[in-house]
Design a protein around this motif. Structure first.
Motif, PDB file in Angstrom:
ATOM      1  N   CYS A 178       0.819  -1.220   0.000  1.00 19.96           N
ATOM      2  CA  CYS A 178       0.000   0.000   0.000  1.00 19.96           C
ATOM      3  C   CYS A 178       0.851   1.269   0.000  1.00 19.96           C
ATOM      4  O   CYS A 178       0.339   2.349  -0.245  1.00 19.96           O
ATOM      5  CB  CYS A 178      -0.952  -0.007   1.193  1.00 19.96           C
ATOM      6  SG  CYS A 178      -2.289  -1.209   1.035  1.00 19.96           S
ATOM      7  N   ALA A 209       0.532  -0.514  -8.382  1.00 16.85           N
ATOM      8  CA  ALA A 209       1.363   0.664  -8.115  1.00 16.85           C
ATOM      9  C   ALA A 209       2.112   1.100  -9.370  1.00 16.85           C
ATOM     10  O   ALA A 209       2.128   2.289  -9.724  1.00 16.85           O
ATOM     11  CB  ALA A 209       2.354   0.355  -6.994  1.00 16.85           C
ATOM     12  N   PRO A 236      -4.425   0.697  -5.403  1.00 18.59           N
ATOM     13  CA  PRO A 236      -3.391   1.573  -4.842  1.00 18.59           C
ATOM     14  C   PRO A 236      -4.013   2.721  -4.052  1.00 18.59           C
ATOM     15  O   PRO A 236      -5.194   3.046  -4.211  1.00 18.59           O
ATOM     16  CB  PRO A 236      -2.649   2.072  -6.069  1.00 18.59           C
ATOM     17  CG  PRO A 236      -3.640   1.988  -7.182  1.00 18.59           C
ATOM     18  CD  PRO A 236      -4.513   0.806  -6.868  1.00 18.59           C
ATOM     19  N   VAL A 241       0.694   7.009  -3.893  1.00 22.85           N
ATOM     20  CA  VAL A 241       1.100   7.165  -5.297  1.00 22.85           C
ATOM     21  C   VAL A 241       1.638   8.569  -5.545  1.00 22.85           C
ATOM     22  O   VAL A 241       2.623   8.756  -6.274  1.00 22.85           O
ATOM     23  CB  VAL A 241      -0.069   6.844  -6.246  1.00 22.85           C
ATOM     24  CG1 VAL A 241       0.317   7.131  -7.696  1.00 22.85           C
ATOM     25  CG2 VAL A 241      -0.502   5.388  -6.103  1.00 22.85           C
TER      26      VAL A 241
END
Length: 322
Positions: A178, A209, A236, A241
């Motif tokens: 994550c 990702a 994601p 990100v």
């Protein structure tokens, strides 16, 4: 983002509750990688994984800012849940933890032992996470998300330790689930004013990702079927990100076979046990060993919590199937 003062304060808080983990370089591993390789041993924390650091700082923040909360609710594949259960029960809170059906038997047992009320729900992490969100709201529990700045603040202390000990690393390889680990590493590097390149590693069976960074928007995958369960994420997290899309040098994919090879290499060259996500950075380095030859490199062994059956299968030369 985090400042150096943030890192120093978080490290002091974490170190009062657990010792720093070592970073070692091993001759046999160096010979295999062709680089001077420093292993950051997050498999040596009280829960066998890096997540406990973020659990400590998060629970401190939670009890100070939400003193009336009776407990927490969260979802996990295991390492996050162990850390949250340990920190929550230590703070006098209940800990309701959701895992997908078929989750690691031994990680489940560890979460029970650390005080979690464990519930199996759904077929993967992301489905379990949606149920944890629903239950937290319905029962008045505090939802612990997979990514939160107070989690990252604690997680970043492993990178602070590594960079303080080895400030001249050329590159460090970090797994992505994550995103708290790679984001903490990026934030620590930037706060310390270093030039180290950060390379994210994902499973080729769980590429959300990488796909999101490549596309410039969130990409959800239909499955995340890898035995490297710490990276088995379909959805994601936007906040993460936003950090690693800018701060990572690149994101690479590794196969389950490459991860199994890296687990075997860790054991034969260092006699450390690595779970799938823990071995993924080494798998990434081995994939890029020609480009990294002669350089000073870090790999994050983020956890060692692999079930005995899977570990035995890997040592016998097999790749576990899921």
């Amino acid at each position: 983002m985090l400042t150096r003062t943030d890192l120093e304060t978080a490290a002091a808080f974490v170190h009062a509750r657990m010792p720093p983990t070592p970073q070692h370089s091993y001759p046999l591993l160096n010979a295999a990688t062709g680089a001077q390789t420093f292993v950051k041993h997050e498999n040596h924390t009280p829960t066998g994984a890096f997540k406990v650091r973020g659990a400590l700082t998060f629970m401190d923040w939670l009890t100070r800012t939400h003193p009336d909360i009776p407990g927490i609710c969260t979802a996990t594949r295991g390492n996050h849940g162990q850390g949250q259960a340990w920190a929550a029960t230590g703070a006098g809170l209940t800990a309701k933890v959701y895992v997908p059906r078929g989750n690691s038997v031994e990680k489940n047992a560890a979460m029970h032992a650390f005080g979690a009320e464990l519930i199996e729900f759904g077929d993967d992490f992301d489905t379990a996470r949606l149920e944890a969100i629903r239950v937290a709201e319905a029962e008045g529990l505090f939802l612990v998300p997979p990514y939160h700045l107070e989690l990252v603040r604690g997680v970043a202390t492993y990178a602070y330790e590594l960079f303080y000990a080895q400030p001249d690393l050329d590159t460090v390889y970090v797994p992505i689930g994550c995103g708290s680990g790679i984001c903490g590493t990026i934030m620590a590097r930037d706060a310390m004013g270093l030039d180290t390149k950060v390379v994210g590693v994902v499973s080729d069976q769980a590429q959300a990702a990488k796909l999101s960074v490549d596309a410039g928007r969130l990409i959800e995958t239909n499955s995340a079927s890898t035995f490297a369960d710490g990276m088995a994420v379909r959805m994601p997290v936007q906040e993460a990100v936003d950090v690693y899309s800018k701060g990572a040098e690149r994101i690479i994919t590794v196969t389950d076979d490459e991860v199994a090879d890296a687990i075997r290499l860790y054991f034969s060259s260092t006699h450390n046990v690595a779970e799938g996500a823990g071995a993924a950075p080494l798998a990434g380095l081995m994939q890029e060993r020609e480009a990294m030859a002669g350089r000073k490199v870090g790999v994050i062994l983020c956890g060692g919590n692999i079930d005995t059956g899977w570990f035995k299968a890997v040592l016998d030369g097999h790749t576990p199937s899921v």
